[in-house]
Write a protein that holds these residues in place. Structure first.
Motif, PDB file in Angstrom:
ATOM      1  N   LEU A 137      26.421  42.730  38.653  1.00 20.27           N
ATOM      2  CA  LEU A 137      26.723  44.156  38.558  1.00 20.27           C
ATOM      3  C   LEU A 137      26.821  44.599  37.096  1.00 20.27           C
ATOM      4  CD1 LEU A 137      27.633  46.005  40.979  1.00 20.27           C
ATOM      5  CD2 LEU A 137      29.844  45.944  39.852  1.00 20.27           C
ATOM      6  N   VAL A 138      27.434  43.758  36.279  1.00 17.39           N
ATOM      7  CA  VAL A 138      27.532  44.082  34.845  1.00 17.39           C
ATOM      8  C   VAL A 138      26.123  44.177  34.266  1.00 17.39           C
ATOM      9  CG1 VAL A 138      28.412  43.336  32.607  1.00 17.39           C
ATOM     10  CG2 VAL A 138      29.713  42.832  34.676  1.00 17.39           C
ATOM     11  N   MET A 139      25.272  43.227  34.642  1.00 16.84           N
ATOM     12  CA  MET A 139      23.893  43.237  34.144  1.00 16.84           C
ATOM     13  C   MET A 139      23.207  44.541  34.518  1.00 16.84           C
ATOM     14  SD  MET A 139      22.595  39.481  35.119  1.00 16.84           S
ATOM     15  CE  MET A 139      22.939  38.107  34.086  1.00 16.84           C
ATOM     16  N   ALA A 140      23.306  44.895  35.802  1.00 20.13           N
ATOM     17  CA  ALA A 140      22.641  46.104  36.267  1.00 20.13           C
ATOM     18  C   ALA A 140      23.161  47.321  35.508  1.00 20.13           C
ATOM     19  CB  ALA A 140      22.854  46.265  37.770  1.00 20.13           C
ATOM     20  N   LEU A 151      30.562  47.841  26.114  1.00 18.36           N
ATOM     21  CA  LEU A 151      30.642  48.038  27.563  1.00 18.36           C
ATOM     22  C   LEU A 151      30.617  46.688  28.289  1.00 18.36           C
ATOM     23  CD1 LEU A 151      30.764  50.200  29.753  1.00 18.36           C
ATOM     24  CD2 LEU A 151      28.264  50.187  29.832  1.00 18.36           C
ATOM     25  N   VAL A 152      29.787  45.769  27.796  1.00 20.87           N
ATOM     26  CA  VAL A 152      29.737  44.430  28.409  1.00 20.87           C
ATOM     27  C   VAL A 152      31.111  43.770  28.321  1.00 20.87           C
ATOM     28  CG1 VAL A 152      28.797  42.089  28.199  1.00 20.87           C
ATOM     29  CG2 VAL A 152      27.274  44.056  28.021  1.00 20.87           C
ATOM     30  N   ILE A 153      31.761  43.883  27.157  1.00 19.75           N
ATOM     31  CA  ILE A 153      33.093  43.268  27.007  1.00 19.75           C
ATOM     32  C   ILE A 153      34.074  43.875  28.011  1.00 19.75           C
ATOM     33  CG2 ILE A 153      35.083  43.002  25.483  1.00 19.75           C
ATOM     34  CD1 ILE A 153      33.356  42.528  23.193  1.00 19.75           C
ATOM     35  N   VAL A 154      34.077  45.215  28.050  1.00 20.80           N
ATOM     36  CA  VAL A 154      35.024  45.887  28.957  1.00 20.80           C
ATOM     37  C   VAL A 154      34.750  45.470  30.406  1.00 20.80           C
ATOM     38  CG1 VAL A 154      35.753  48.122  29.861  1.00 20.80           C
ATOM     39  CG2 VAL A 154      35.345  47.838  27.410  1.00 20.80           C
ATOM     40  N   LEU A 155      33.468  45.491  30.781  1.00 19.12           N
ATOM     41  CA  LEU A 155      33.133  45.144  32.164  1.00 19.12           C
ATOM     42  C   LEU A 155      33.415  43.677  32.460  1.00 19.12           C
ATOM     43  CD1 LEU A 155      29.816  47.123  32.714  1.00 19.12           C
ATOM     44  CD2 LEU A 155      32.065  47.632  33.652  1.00 19.12           C
ATOM     45  N   ALA A 156      33.204  42.818  31.448  1.00 17.96           N
ATOM     46  CA  ALA A 156      33.494  41.394  31.663  1.00 17.96           C
ATOM     47  C   ALA A 156      34.987  41.213  31.949  1.00 17.96           C
ATOM     48  CB  ALA A 156      33.080  40.568  30.452  1.00 17.96           C
ATOM     49  N   GLU A 213      30.758  35.403  31.201  1.00 15.30           N
ATOM     50  CA  GLU A 213      29.994  36.601  31.571  1.00 15.30           C
ATOM     51  C   GLU A 213      29.377  37.260  30.348  1.00 15.30           C
ATOM     52  OE1 GLU A 213      31.657  39.580  34.053  1.00 15.30           O
ATOM     53  OE2 GLU A 213      32.654  38.163  35.371  1.00 15.30           O
ATOM     54  N   GLY A 214      30.171  37.389  29.293  1.00 17.92           N
ATOM     55  CA  GLY A 214      29.672  38.017  28.074  1.00 17.92           C
ATOM     56  C   GLY A 214      28.466  37.262  27.538  1.00 17.92           C
ATOM     57  N   VAL A 215      28.598  35.941  27.441  1.00 18.99           N
ATOM     58  CA  VAL A 215      27.496  35.131  26.908  1.00 18.99           C
ATOM     59  C   VAL A 215      26.274  35.258  27.811  1.00 18.99           C
ATOM     60  CG1 VAL A 215      26.719  32.785  26.409  1.00 18.99           C
ATOM     61  CG2 VAL A 215      29.022  33.481  25.774  1.00 18.99           C
ATOM     62  N   THR A 216      26.485  35.174  29.120  1.00 18.42           N
ATOM     63  CA  THR A 216      25.347  35.127  30.039  1.00 18.42           C
ATOM     64  C   THR A 216      24.582  36.451  30.077  1.00 18.42           C
ATOM     65  OG1 THR A 216      26.579  33.538  31.333  1.00 18.42           O
ATOM     66  CG2 THR A 216      24.674  34.540  32.396  1.00 18.42           C
ATOM     67  N   VAL A 217      25.323  37.560  30.116  1.00 14.59           N
ATOM     68  CA  VAL A 217      24.639  38.858  30.163  1.00 14.59           C
ATOM     69  C   VAL A 217      23.776  39.029  28.912  1.00 14.59           C
ATOM     70  CG1 VAL A 217      24.980  41.352  30.154  1.00 14.59           C
ATOM     71  CG2 VAL A 217      26.402  39.918  31.603  1.00 14.59           C
ATOM     72  N   LEU A 218      24.330  38.685  27.756  1.00 12.70           N
ATOM     73  CA  LEU A 218      23.573  38.819  26.511  1.00 12.70           C
ATOM     74  C   LEU A 218      22.410  37.828  26.454  1.00 12.70           C
ATOM     75  CD1 LEU A 218      24.242  40.382  23.621  1.00 12.70           C
ATOM     76  CD2 LEU A 218      25.533  40.859  25.674  1.00 12.70           C
ATOM     77  N   VAL A 275      20.681  36.574  28.988  1.00  8.26           N
ATOM     78  CA  VAL A 275      19.596  37.040  29.848  1.00  8.26           C
ATOM     79  C   VAL A 275      18.899  38.242  29.199  1.00  8.26           C
ATOM     80  CG1 VAL A 275      19.039  38.001  32.117  1.00  8.26           C
ATOM     81  CG2 VAL A 275      20.660  36.131  31.942  1.00  8.26           C
ATOM     82  N   ALA A 276      19.674  39.092  28.557  1.00  8.63           N
ATOM     83  CA  ALA A 276      19.079  40.224  27.848  1.00  8.63           C
ATOM     84  C   ALA A 276      18.130  39.724  26.756  1.00  8.63           C
ATOM     85  CB  ALA A 276      20.174  41.096  27.236  1.00  8.63           C
ATOM     86  N   GLN A 277      18.556  38.700  26.024  1.00 10.14           N
ATOM     87  CA  GLN A 277      17.702  38.148  24.967  1.00 10.14           C
ATOM     88  C   GLN A 277      16.423  37.552  25.550  1.00 10.14           C
ATOM     89  OE1 GLN A 277      20.401  35.368  23.113  1.00 10.14           O
ATOM     90  NE2 GLN A 277      21.545  36.973  22.052  1.00 10.14           N
ATOM     91  N   VAL A 278      16.571  36.831  26.674  1.00  8.62           N
ATOM     92  CA  VAL A 278      15.405  36.210  27.289  1.00  8.62           C
ATOM     93  C   VAL A 278      14.382  37.264  27.709  1.00  8.62           C
ATOM     94  CG1 VAL A 278      14.617  34.911  29.302  1.00  8.62           C
ATOM     95  CG2 VAL A 278      16.630  34.150  28.052  1.00  8.62           C
ATOM     96  N   PHE A 279      14.861  38.380  28.247  1.00 10.09           N
ATOM     97  CA  PHE A 279      13.955  39.427  28.715  1.00 10.09           C
ATOM     98  C   PHE A 279      13.600  40.436  27.622  1.00 10.09           C
ATOM     99  CE2 PHE A 279      15.402  37.899  32.809  1.00 10.09           C
ATOM    100  CZ  PHE A 279      14.242  37.979  33.567  1.00 10.09           C
ATOM    101  N   GLY A 280      14.121  40.194  26.435  1.00  7.51           N
ATOM    102  CA  GLY A 280      13.823  41.104  25.335  1.00  7.51           C
ATOM    103  C   GLY A 280      14.434  42.488  25.497  1.00  7.51           C
ATOM    104  N   VAL A 281      15.555  42.574  26.225  1.00  9.11           N
ATOM    105  CA  VAL A 281      16.252  43.856  26.346  1.00  9.11           C
ATOM    106  C   VAL A 281      17.232  43.960  25.171  1.00  9.11           C
ATOM    107  CG1 VAL A 281      17.777  45.280  27.779  1.00  9.11           C
ATOM    108  CG2 VAL A 281      16.178  43.690  28.855  1.00  9.11           C
ATOM    109  N   GLY A 282      17.029  44.935  24.321  1.00 13.62           N
ATOM    110  CA  GLY A 282      17.934  45.081  23.180  1.00 13.62           C
ATOM    111  C   GLY A 282      19.207  45.793  23.613  1.00 13.62           C
ATOM    112  N   LEU A 283      20.374  45.235  23.313  1.00 13.91           N
ATOM    113  CA  LEU A 283      21.624  45.917  23.655  1.00 13.91           C
ATOM    114  C   LEU A 283      22.327  46.329  22.363  1.00 13.91           C
ATOM    115  CD1 LEU A 283      23.137  43.815  26.591  1.00 13.91           C
ATOM    116  CD2 LEU A 283      21.797  45.892  26.715  1.00 13.91           C
ATOM    117  N   GLY A 284      22.516  47.624  22.206  1.00 10.94           N
ATOM    118  CA  GLY A 284      23.185  48.141  21.006  1.00 10.94           C
ATOM    119  C   GLY A 284      24.675  47.865  21.056  1.00 10.94           C
TER     120      GLY A 284
END
Ligand code: ASP
Length: 432
Positions: free
Chosen positions: A366-369, A341-346, A319-324, A326-335
């Motif tokens: 849901l984590v992505m959203a 938060l991604v780790i906790v939610l994963a 989950e951690g790898v995939t969310v990040l 997809v974020a990279q593919v769409f150019g969404v920067g995650l601080g």
């Protein structure tokens, strides 16, 4: 030939024959026919035979396991440690995944056309249409079933586990002469279910052949090429966590030689890999823990059903790898905040995910959203998810077995301490 060897052979042959079929005759009607009318039913019958045993085995093994632990204090200590181990190992896994995906950045280089092509190809999937499932306060309220029979009928595992735990505790609290006949019946049911599993496992080589054939004959390898960096990062992460994370946990917490551990769990590894389901692997895990890892039946019966539902190291990493990704593919920067938060939610969603093929996908959306990554982006990876699911489920199950080794050691130590304390008689263990 040993059954494990036969199952492994079924796996390799199924992958080989299916892969060759796809390479030479991909899309041919007869290949689809063989896949749908021969391989698929054989694989499904095997899977269903395993699933058929899940509800009775979860109920009997947890109730017997809890009652066998003997007193509430020990149960609390073992239960607390089990949960701590689950949380800790899952956290390590998610962290490894996130570190890797930040270092390699597999989504940075994916061309826009490839992204769009993958999205249109897989966007019609039910999952994407269905959208993220709910996860909130009600998720926790619903762990308490209104009706245990409904929970069992819906394979609502958390609710079934909750009822079984309470039932086991209650058996521990009522007078022994009332509890004993119930325990004997549960014990008998448990034995019969194990017999059914033995019979089902005799079919495993063919079932596994069928399951793998269906995947490899339909699934072109080209998509693997398009997503190769992402697939490599997930697989590398899983491998690293197995080689270092799980092995270290087994050594430090379980005080067992990791080489012995990995050698002993071949059967559940193969079953997990070919079924992509922690739940379907549960029966095999329980018998392996008892027979190969010398885990006491009450501990295996307590820890492993919980683990199959709640402890998913591989899933959290994925989950951690995939969310990040997809974020990279769409150019969404995650601080850094969002990434924590991604780790906790994963970790949390890995607890909530069902131990069935693809069980984590709705929760991952849901984590992505939650962190602002478009959930439809999951369509990009759906084509390779079957393969990744096989790999992450294997790690999920290995993590559960590691937990059982650890809790077993703690229980033996606690029992030793009780036996040595003057004036305290060791409580009898029921069910083993
Ligand atoms: N298939 C996984 C399991 O059963 C769950 C998932 O990550 O989809 O453990």
């Amino acid at each position: 030939m040993k059954l494990h060897t036969k199952i492994a052979l079924g796996l390799v042959l199924g992958a080989l024959v299916g892969g060759l079929g796809n390479a030479f005759f991909g899309g041919a009607p007869w290949l689809d026919w063989v896949s749908t009318n021969v391989a698929y039913p054989v694989g499904q019958v095997f899977l269903r035979l395993l699933f058929m045993t899940v509800v009775p085995i979860v109920f009997t093994s947890i109730a017997l396991g809890v009652a066998g632990i003997g007193d509430i204090g020990t149960l609390g200590r073992l239960g607390g440690r089990t949960m701590m181990f689950f949380a800790f190992s899952t956290l390590i896994a998610a962290t490894i995944g996130l570190t890797l995906v930040n270092t390699v950045r597999p989504g940075g280089g994916l061309p826009e056309e490839t992204r769009d092509a993958l999205m249109t190809q897989f966007a019609s999937d039910d999952l994407v249409v269905g959208g993220p499932s709910d996860f909130g306060v009600s998720t926790f309220v619903e762990i308490v079933p209104r009706n245990p029979v409904f929970a069992a009928a819906d394979t609502d595992m958390l609710a079934l586990i909750f009822f079984s735990l309470i039932f086991g505790v209650a058996l521990m609290m009522i007078p022994k002469e009332k509890a004993q006949p119930v325990l004997d019946v549960l014990d008998g049911i448990g034995e019969a279910i194990i017999k059914i599993i033995d019979m089902a496992m005799a079919l495993a080589p063919y079932g596994v052949f069928g399951l793998i054939f269906v995947i490899t004959s339909q699934f072109g390898w080209s998509i693997l090429g398009q997503l190769s960096m992402y697939v490599i990062v997930v697989l590398l992460g899983l491998l690293l966590h197995a080689a270092f994370g799980v092995s270290a946990l087994v050594r430090i917490f379980g005080r067992m030689n990791p080489v012995r551990f990995w050698k002993s769990i071949e059967a559940p590894i193969i079953t997990a890999f070919s079924t992509s389901s922690s739940m379907a692997t549960l029966p095999t895990s329980i018998s392996t823990a008892e027979k190969e890892l010398d885990v006491q039946p009450k501990i295996a019966g307590f820890v492993l059903p919980l683990g199959a539902t709640m402890n998913m190291n591989g899933t959290a990493l994925f989950e951690g790898v995939t969310v990040l990704f997809v974020a990279q593919v769409f150019g969404v920067g995650l601080g850094i905040g969002s990434q924590v938060l991604v780790i906790v939610l994963a970790v949390v969603t890995a607890i909530g995910a069902a131990g069935v093929p693809g069980g984590s996908l709705p929760l991952m959306m849901l984590v992505m959203a939650t962190v602002g990554v478009p959930p439809e982006g999951i369509a990009i990876i759906l084509g390779v998810d079957r393969i990744l699911d096989m790999a992450r489920t294997t790690l999920n199950v290995s993590g559960d077995l590691a937990a059982s080794v650890y809790v077993d050691r703690i229980d033996r130590e606690l029992e030793g301490a009780t036996a040595m304390t003057p004036g305290v008689t060791a409580t009898s263990t029921v069910g083993d």
